[in-house]
Scaffold this active site. Sequence first.
Site, PDB file in Angstrom:
ATOM      1  N   LYS A 178      -5.334  -8.857  13.892  1.00  0.00           N
ATOM      2  CA  LYS A 178      -6.016  -7.614  13.487  1.00  0.00           C
ATOM      3  C   LYS A 178      -5.098  -6.903  12.505  1.00  0.00           C
ATOM      4  CE  LYS A 178      -6.583  -3.600  13.802  1.00  0.00           C
ATOM      5  NZ  LYS A 178      -6.452  -2.703  12.620  1.00  0.00           N
ATOM      6  N   GLU A 253       7.242  -4.204  18.411  1.00  0.00           N
ATOM      7  CA  GLU A 253       8.179  -3.925  17.307  1.00  0.00           C
ATOM      8  C   GLU A 253       7.779  -2.560  16.771  1.00  0.00           C
ATOM      9  OE1 GLU A 253      10.570  -5.906  16.577  1.00  0.00           O
ATOM     10  OE2 GLU A 253       9.995  -7.974  16.961  1.00  0.00           O
ATOM     11  N   CYS A 287      10.266  -0.194   8.834  1.00  0.00           N
ATOM     12  CA  CYS A 287      10.669   0.152  10.204  1.00  0.00           C
ATOM     13  C   CYS A 287      12.180   0.221  10.312  1.00  0.00           C
ATOM     14  CB  CYS A 287      10.122  -0.862  11.176  1.00  0.00           C
ATOM     15  SG  CYS A 287      10.562  -2.537  10.733  1.00  0.00           S
ATOM     16  N   GLU A 386      11.193   9.740  12.814  1.00  0.00           N
ATOM     17  CA  GLU A 386      10.922   8.757  11.771  1.00  0.00           C
ATOM     18  C   GLU A 386       9.992   9.399  10.734  1.00  0.00           C
ATOM     19  OE1 GLU A 386       8.438   5.339  12.750  1.00  0.00           O
ATOM     20  OE2 GLU A 386       9.857   4.065  11.681  1.00  0.00           O
TER      21      GLU A 386
HETATM   22  P1  NAD Z   1       0.027   2.289  13.717  1.00  0.00           P
HETATM   23  O1  NAD Z   1       0.608   2.122  15.063  1.00  0.00           O
HETATM   24  O2  NAD Z   1      -0.836   3.445  13.443  1.00  0.00           O
HETATM   25  O3  NAD Z   1      -0.861   1.016  13.313  1.00  0.00           O
HETATM   26  C1  NAD Z   1      -0.388  -0.302  13.457  1.00  0.00           C
HETATM   27  C2  NAD Z   1      -1.554  -1.206  13.815  1.00  0.00           C
HETATM   28  O4  NAD Z   1      -2.074  -0.802  15.077  1.00  0.00           O
HETATM   29  C3  NAD Z   1      -2.724  -1.158  12.825  1.00  0.00           C
HETATM   30  O5  NAD Z   1      -3.271  -2.460  12.689  1.00  0.00           O
HETATM   31  C4  NAD Z   1      -3.714  -0.250  13.538  1.00  0.00           C
HETATM   32  O6  NAD Z   1      -5.040  -0.504  13.183  1.00  0.00           O
HETATM   33  C5  NAD Z   1      -3.470  -0.635  14.985  1.00  0.00           C
HETATM   34  N1  NAD Z   1      -3.910   0.377  15.945  1.00  0.00           N
HETATM   35  C6  NAD Z   1      -3.977   1.726  15.779  1.00  0.00           C
HETATM   36  N2  NAD Z   1      -4.455   2.305  16.899  1.00  0.00           N
HETATM   37  C7  NAD Z   1      -4.698   1.325  17.778  1.00  0.00           C
HETATM   38  C8  NAD Z   1      -5.188   1.296  19.119  1.00  0.00           C
HETATM   39  N3  NAD Z   1      -5.547   2.411  19.754  1.00  0.00           N
HETATM   40  N4  NAD Z   1      -5.275   0.105  19.740  1.00  0.00           N
HETATM   41  C9  NAD Z   1      -4.907  -1.031  19.116  1.00  0.00           C
HETATM   42  N5  NAD Z   1      -4.455  -1.078  17.858  1.00  0.00           N
HETATM   43  C10 NAD Z   1      -4.338   0.091  17.191  1.00  0.00           C
HETATM   44  O7  NAD Z   1       1.273   2.210  12.763  1.00  0.00           O
HETATM   45  P2  NAD Z   1       1.316   2.490  11.220  1.00  0.00           P
HETATM   46  O8  NAD Z   1       1.394   3.937  10.991  1.00  0.00           O
HETATM   47  O9  NAD Z   1       0.240   1.740  10.537  1.00  0.00           O
HETATM   48  O10 NAD Z   1       2.710   1.781  10.869  1.00  0.00           O
HETATM   49  C11 NAD Z   1       3.881   2.487  10.814  1.00  0.00           C
HETATM   50  C12 NAD Z   1       4.705   2.293  12.061  1.00  0.00           C
HETATM   51  O11 NAD Z   1       4.992   0.925  12.287  1.00  0.00           O
HETATM   52  C13 NAD Z   1       6.041   2.960  11.914  1.00  0.00           C
HETATM   53  O12 NAD Z   1       6.377   3.645  13.086  1.00  0.00           O
HETATM   54  C14 NAD Z   1       6.997   1.792  11.703  1.00  0.00           C
HETATM   55  O13 NAD Z   1       8.318   2.030  12.045  1.00  0.00           O
HETATM   56  C15 NAD Z   1       6.372   0.731  12.515  1.00  0.00           C
HETATM   57  N6  NAD Z   1       6.789  -0.590  12.064  1.00  0.00           N
HETATM   58  C16 NAD Z   1       7.652  -1.305  12.837  1.00  0.00           C
HETATM   59  C17 NAD Z   1       8.092  -2.543  12.428  1.00  0.00           C
HETATM   60  C18 NAD Z   1       9.044  -3.349  13.268  1.00  0.00           C
HETATM   61  O14 NAD Z   1       9.153  -4.528  13.048  1.00  0.00           O
HETATM   62  N7  NAD Z   1       9.743  -2.772  14.224  1.00  0.00           N
HETATM   63  C19 NAD Z   1       7.643  -3.077  11.226  1.00  0.00           C
HETATM   64  C20 NAD Z   1       6.763  -2.326  10.459  1.00  0.00           C
HETATM   65  C21 NAD Z   1       6.343  -1.078  10.907  1.00  0.00           C
END
Ligand code: NAD
Length: 484
Positions: A178, A253, A287, A386
């Site tokens: 997804k 992650e 991240c 962050e």
């Molecule tokens: P997010 O958590 O909003 O979204 C990430 C994914 O989760 C998307 O595909 C989104 O559609 C999905 N999602 C959102 N709500 C959901 C729910 N209720 N149930 C299931 N899936 C759901 O994150 P974002 O804002 O898109 O990304 C930024 C964040 O990701 C930052 O905090 C960043 O640090 C983190 N990040 C971490 C890593 C790592 O490897 N540690 C890598 C990249 C990004």
Amino acid sequence: MSQVPFDSSGVFVGGRWQRGAGGETLPLFNPSDGTLLAQIARGTAADIDAAVAAAQAALDGAWGQLTAAERGRLLLRMSARVLEQADELARLEALDVGKPLRQGRADAMALARYLEFYGGAADKLMGQTIPFANGYTAFTLREPHGVTGHIVPWNYPMQIIGRSVGAALAMGNACVLKPAEEACLTALAFARIAHEAGLPAGALNVVPGLGEEAGAALSAHPGVQHLSFTGSVAVGRLIQTAAAQHTIPVTLELGGKSPQIVFADADLDAALPFLVNAGIQNAGQTCSAASRILVERGVFDEVVARMAERYRALRVGPALDDLDVGPVISARQRQIVEGYLAVAHESGLHIAATAARAASAPAGGYYVQPTLVADVPAAHRLAQEEIFGPVQVVIPFDGEAQGLAIANGTDFGLVAGVWTRDGGRALRMARKLQCGQVFVNNYGAGGGIELPFGGVKASGHGREKGFEALYGFSTLKTVAIQHG
Ligand code: NAD
């Protein structure tokens, strides 16, 4: 719309492209100018049902019958195709994420390398025979979990797909991916590449859609046996709660507030490019961004001045112009980052430098001026939360103990960098830093596909990347045979 060379509005289930079950689509916008880029499917719970069923059918059918070596060869074929299409993938990522072309190309190369690494590893993970009681032979088998769910964010789609889907396929799982609603063109392109390379139908299914719809349906699905989630802490908690209902394992992650710690004895010429690049790469939406720079008092002014000089030279503009910094992903993300900058101003923090936007940057794009904030108290919001934008804070410290305390003093624990010429100090810091990766006299090791990656504390748990990921994407079965 014509900028995207394929129909992006479908879901990929069971080896076929089809319209989402609900028939609705979502718009994708080009962050560089704010224009409509494409429509993607708004996947529903019914699409996730179909994708999980297709994945299970693949496990019960052609995919499940492949040997580990055959799976490995398939991944190598996928890797070769990614390499062939690296420029096109970089262009898609530039349009979709706002990534400068060079970064998009680096991400495509990383995806190819993950597929190569995990293709090569597919037949190398072995069980053990266990010295046990007389009359028994006991051994372990490494087996796939079954259907694995992969929920990925928008910031590094190719790299994150490479490390999680690549490792999961190598171990023989069937995947339901997804991608993020903000950017998913390279995820769709990857499905096409996998299909062209001959990946059996159902081994990889891609259902774009909203997190609270398609994402929630995937994380709650009883047919999924493992979840890999990369994203925010808040959603990570929802995923872990959903997984708990079926007692399935999760890899989380999550975010970070990673420090680079500069001691007074450091080679500053070597450190400087890393200090700035690790903060502004991908417009700070990384991240493992080094969003906190901790500097020992004796070299504090020099480091701030030299970082500021670099900031002022940064060129910020449209992704296809391939400058140093592109836009952030969305108007919403820009608003969040600008909110933090407003807090910096209200708190009277010292803005050491900003980078100007290039004249070529269209007015409708989501640009944020990269900003260096100096002398920030370690407990300040800007030093704790962050931001996920091109903003770095510089914090002074006195001595090793205080540097360590500040470095460990946030909710997060993803990555840390240490700059020093003192080997003993480097080792002490490496042992005492609370995080998943420590880099000494570098930061990020050029991506480090071979290096296990993941967090502690609010940054998550479980490890992806490297050989270690193969343990997470498999389960261990023990067999004990009594034969007298
Ligand atoms: P997010 O958590 O909003 O979204 C990430 C994914 O989760 C998307 O595909 C989104 O559609 C999905 N999602 C959102 N709500 C959901 C729910 N209720 N149930 C299931 N899936 C759901 O994150 P974002 O804002 O898109 O990304 C930024 C964040 O990701 C930052 O905090 C960043 O640090 C983190 N990040 C971490 C890593 C790592 O490897 N540690 C890598 C990249 C990004």
